[in-house]
Design an enzyme around this catalytic site. Sequence first.
Site, short mmCIF file in Angstrom:
data_model
loop_
_atom_site.label_atom_id
_atom_site.label_comp_id
_atom_site.label_asym_id
_atom_site.label_seq_id
_atom_site.Cartn_x
_atom_site.Cartn_y
_atom_site.Cartn_z
CG ASP A 184 3.34 9.43 -6.12
OD1 ASP A 184 2.19 9.90 -6.17
OD2 ASP A 184 3.59 8.23 -6.28
CE LYS A 212 -4.32 5.95 -5.67
NZ LYS A 212 -4.73 4.58 -5.55
CE1 TYR A 245 2.59 -0.19 -6.74
CE2 TYR A 245 1.06 1.64 -6.43
CZ TYR A 245 1.47 0.50 -7.12
OH TYR A 245 0.74 0.08 -8.20
N1 PMP Z 1 1.49 6.75 -6.55
C1 PMP Z 1 0.97 6.33 -5.40
C2 PMP Z 1 1.50 6.89 -4.11
C3 PMP Z 1 -0.06 5.38 -5.40
O1 PMP Z 1 -0.56 4.93 -4.24
C4 PMP Z 1 -0.55 4.92 -6.64
C5 PMP Z 1 -1.69 3.92 -6.72
N2 PMP Z 1 -2.18 3.42 -5.58
C6 PMP Z 1 0.04 5.39 -7.81
C7 PMP Z 1 1.05 6.32 -7.73
C8 PMP Z 1 -0.42 4.90 -9.15
O2 PMP Z 1 -1.67 5.38 -9.45
P1 PMP Z 1 -2.63 4.56 -10.44
O3 PMP Z 1 -3.05 3.31 -9.71
O4 PMP Z 1 -3.77 5.50 -10.71
O5 PMP Z 1 -1.85 4.25 -11.66
#
Ligand code: PMP
Length: 443
Positions: free
Chosen positions: A252, A279, A150
């Site tokens: 990521d 985050k 994800y």
């Molecule tokens: N990358 C990863 C690995 C995530 O877990 C998330 C969100 N949980 C995102 C990107 C996207 O971040 P956001 O919810 O702040 O858009």
Amino acid sequence: MSTVPPRTEHPSPASGRLYQEAIKVIPGGTSRIHYWFEPYPIYARSARGCRLTDVDGVERIDFLNNMTSLIHGHAHPVINQAIIGQLDRGTAWSEPGEAEVELAKLIVGRVKSVERIRFGNSGTESVMLGVKLARAFTGRDKIAKFEGFYHGYYDYVQTSVRSAPAAWGPSEAPATTANSGGLSGSVLGEVVTFPFNDLAAAERLMAQHGASLACFLVDPLASQAGGPMPGTGYLDGLTALCRRHGTLLLYDEVVSFRLAPGGGQEKYGGVPDLTAFGKIIGGGLPIGAIGGRADIMELLDPGKGGPRVLSGGTFSGNPLSMVAGLAAMELLTPAEFERLDRLGARIREGVNRVFADAGERIRMAGDGSLCRLNPTADPVTDYRSLVRNAVPASRMGALHRNLLDEGIIIAKAGMTCLSTPMGDAEIDAFVGAVGRAVANLPR
Ligand code: PMP
């Protein structure tokens, strides 16, 4: 046959009343999907440290921390002070500010592969900008990602996140499937899906597609995929492969940055060209960032012959997120990482002993402060190994529900994480709660 009668009462009746109001104006009663569960989520009223109080006034220990983003828990006094100080100086400026420069310096100082960084508002935005930078830099259109991983809700990464087994395709060349409505039909043709932890398959797929791949998107510890640990040398192998094909490696680290001062790349290796953040670097306020090699990041510089990749965002680099993020990152010392690592080892050891003793096939995976309850006792090395022998989703749902009754918050899908206000007492409370929650699962 079940020896325990199914529970009918929801753990938060006041949430039910609020939910009925909410669904008249918000689809599903919430602005995001992550915390939704049947029949309706718990609604929060307040939180402090590692505890959150719902709208019924019931307090629980928060092992979810706004989906891993609050590494110091809620309302940390030092972070609060930074935010309060900034409130008096203004909440949003058109102009860049001092804290923005300081936070940028801090992250560039901690992450070896990051020479320049640019802030945005969410992890999704960071990934999106990373992909656009890679396309502009390489002149190529396609991207590579791993099955089951994800990366937010940008079109090109809403693919093959939760493919149903019937649509998997061959294990050495997984099919690219749509995971959301609303994706343009062209998206699936622009994403090549790889199996994680299989370097031989990666070599074959790169030989086939490498020349058209702008970037390879990698989460060093993909929580949603069950937290498969990269095999020894795997990420270094992938780095070499990407270099050979001129494909940029885009990490990521939106979640994995909570694993070490230098993030997942410091812990598991590989050298990304670009890294997406989010985050924890916002100290509890909305944030995102893309960082990486200076020659690629230069494409964002409006002073260098006009920007070739346009990045805007009315609230990008806003001073509230900058001061909160700076305070949070300064508090996150190597000693705190060590303490979180120790607590993480303690929770995984304790919980997995409980599951094994109960003959339950659920296990806790993860590393450091990032944990996940997986629906399988098999070693999870990729997405398919997470799903292949999974206990029914209804059983995981019942465990989640029982944990709420025991005063513990995790994500329904199993995501769990620690925060610095926690100590052995909270870890032991979690392990004890899991013991009772498991004993109350249907036999
Ligand atoms: N990358 C990863 C690995 C995530 O877990 C998330 C969100 N949980 C995102 C990107 C996207 O971040 P956001 O919810 O702040 O858009």
